[in-house]
Design a protein around this motif. Structure first.
Motif, PDB file in Angstrom:
ATOM      1  N   THR A  61       0.832  -1.202   0.000  1.00 37.67           N
ATOM      2  CA  THR A  61       0.000   0.000   0.000  1.00 37.67           C
ATOM      3  C   THR A  61       0.868   1.253   0.000  1.00 37.67           C
ATOM      4  O   THR A  61       0.599   2.206  -0.737  1.00 37.67           O
ATOM      5  CB  THR A  61      -0.941   0.001   1.216  1.00 37.67           C
ATOM      6  N   ALA A  62       1.920   1.255   0.821  1.00 41.55           N
ATOM      7  CA  ALA A  62       2.822   2.412   0.859  1.00 41.55           C
ATOM      8  C   ALA A  62       3.533   2.600  -0.472  1.00 41.55           C
ATOM      9  O   ALA A  62       3.688   3.732  -0.950  1.00 41.55           O
ATOM     10  CB  ALA A  62       3.842   2.231   1.987  1.00 41.55           C
ATOM     11  N   LEU A  63       3.957   1.516  -1.096  1.00 41.80           N
ATOM     12  CA  LEU A  63       4.636   1.607  -2.394  1.00 41.80           C
ATOM     13  C   LEU A  63       3.697   2.126  -3.473  1.00 41.80           C
ATOM     14  O   LEU A  63       4.067   3.000  -4.269  1.00 41.80           O
ATOM     15  CB  LEU A  63       5.188   0.241  -2.799  1.00 41.80           C
ATOM     16  N   VAL A  64       2.473   1.613  -3.494  1.00 42.17           N
ATOM     17  CA  VAL A  64       1.493   2.049  -4.496  1.00 42.17           C
ATOM     18  C   VAL A  64       1.164   3.525  -4.301  1.00 42.17           C
ATOM     19  O   VAL A  64       0.919   4.248  -5.270  1.00 42.17           O
ATOM     20  CB  VAL A  64       0.222   1.162  -4.418  1.00 42.17           C
ATOM     21  N   THR A  65       1.180   4.001  -3.066  1.00 44.81           N
ATOM     22  CA  THR A  65       0.912   5.411  -2.795  1.00 44.81           C
ATOM     23  C   THR A  65       2.130   6.272  -3.111  1.00 44.81           C
ATOM     24  O   THR A  65       1.999   7.357  -3.674  1.00 44.81           O
ATOM     25  CB  THR A  65       0.513   5.599  -1.319  1.00 44.81           C
ATOM     26  N   ALA A  66       3.317   5.794  -2.759  1.00 42.16           N
ATOM     27  CA  ALA A  66       4.531   6.601  -2.917  1.00 42.16           C
ATOM     28  C   ALA A  66       4.978   6.729  -4.366  1.00 42.16           C
ATOM     29  O   ALA A  66       5.539   7.752  -4.753  1.00 42.16           O
ATOM     30  CB  ALA A  66       5.655   6.005  -2.081  1.00 42.16           C
ATOM     31  N   LEU A  67       4.770   5.712  -5.151  1.00 43.59           N
ATOM     32  CA  LEU A  67       5.241   5.734  -6.533  1.00 43.59           C
ATOM     33  C   LEU A  67       4.619   6.872  -7.359  1.00 43.59           C
ATOM     34  O   LEU A  67       5.358   7.648  -7.977  1.00 43.59           O
ATOM     35  CB  LEU A  67       4.990   4.372  -7.189  1.00 43.59           C
ATOM     36  N   PRO A  68       3.289   7.029  -7.371  1.00 47.29           N
ATOM     37  CA  PRO A  68       2.723   8.158  -8.129  1.00 47.29           C
ATOM     38  C   PRO A  68       3.143   9.516  -7.561  1.00 47.29           C
ATOM     39  O   PRO A  68       3.375  10.453  -8.314  1.00 47.29           O
ATOM     40  CB  PRO A  68       1.209   7.977  -8.027  1.00 47.29           C
ATOM     41  N   VAL A  69       3.261   9.602  -6.234  1.00 52.89           N
ATOM     42  CA  VAL A  69       3.691  10.866  -5.624  1.00 52.89           C
ATOM     43  C   VAL A  69       5.109  11.209  -6.067  1.00 52.89           C
ATOM     44  O   VAL A  69       5.404  12.358  -6.402  1.00 52.89           O
ATOM     45  CB  VAL A  69       3.588  10.786  -4.081  1.00 52.89           C
TER      46      VAL A  69
END
Length: 119
Positions: A61-69
């Motif tokens: 979840t953190a990776l999926v959120t951090a990647l677009p950011v």
């Protein structure tokens, strides 16, 4: 009253296990006399697997959120760099003229500091 009584009860009922570290007869959940005589698998490995699974879910979840950011931040950073470069060059790629300078070639500091001519 044991402070961890409710925790051990929940773990044994949720994971259908016996002792915490070793095979044992469960204290909670047996429904028949035969179930109270037979030791079952320990709770610690099942609890560790549940915590590990939650960690994997949270990290994904953190990776999926951090990647677009991160991608959006990089694009905005590059766009800001391009805009800053345009301030110092005209259309032909030559340095801009000395607009905004006074007679001595210095920028008028008072205008940027919010000061008028007298103060």
């Amino acid at each position: 009253d044991e402070p961890l009584f409710a925790f051990f009860r929940h773990v044994q009922l949720e994971f259908v296990c016996g002792g915490f570290c070793s095979k044992a007869v469960p204290l909670f959940g047996p429904r028949t006399i035969a179930e109270t005589l037979r030791p079952v698998r320990p709770c610690a490995p099942k609890l560790a697997d549940a915590v590990e699974s939650s960690g994997h879910i949270l990290s994904i979840t953190a990776l999926v959120t951090a990647l677009p950011v991160a991608i959006i931040s990089f694009v905005l950073f590059c766009a800001a760099q391009d805009d800053d470069d345009d301030d110092f060059e005209d259309d032909q790629g030559h340095p801009a003229d000395n607009a905004g300078e006074d007679e001595e070639g210095l920028l008028a500091v008072g205008a940027y500091a919010g000061l008028d001519e007298y103060g």
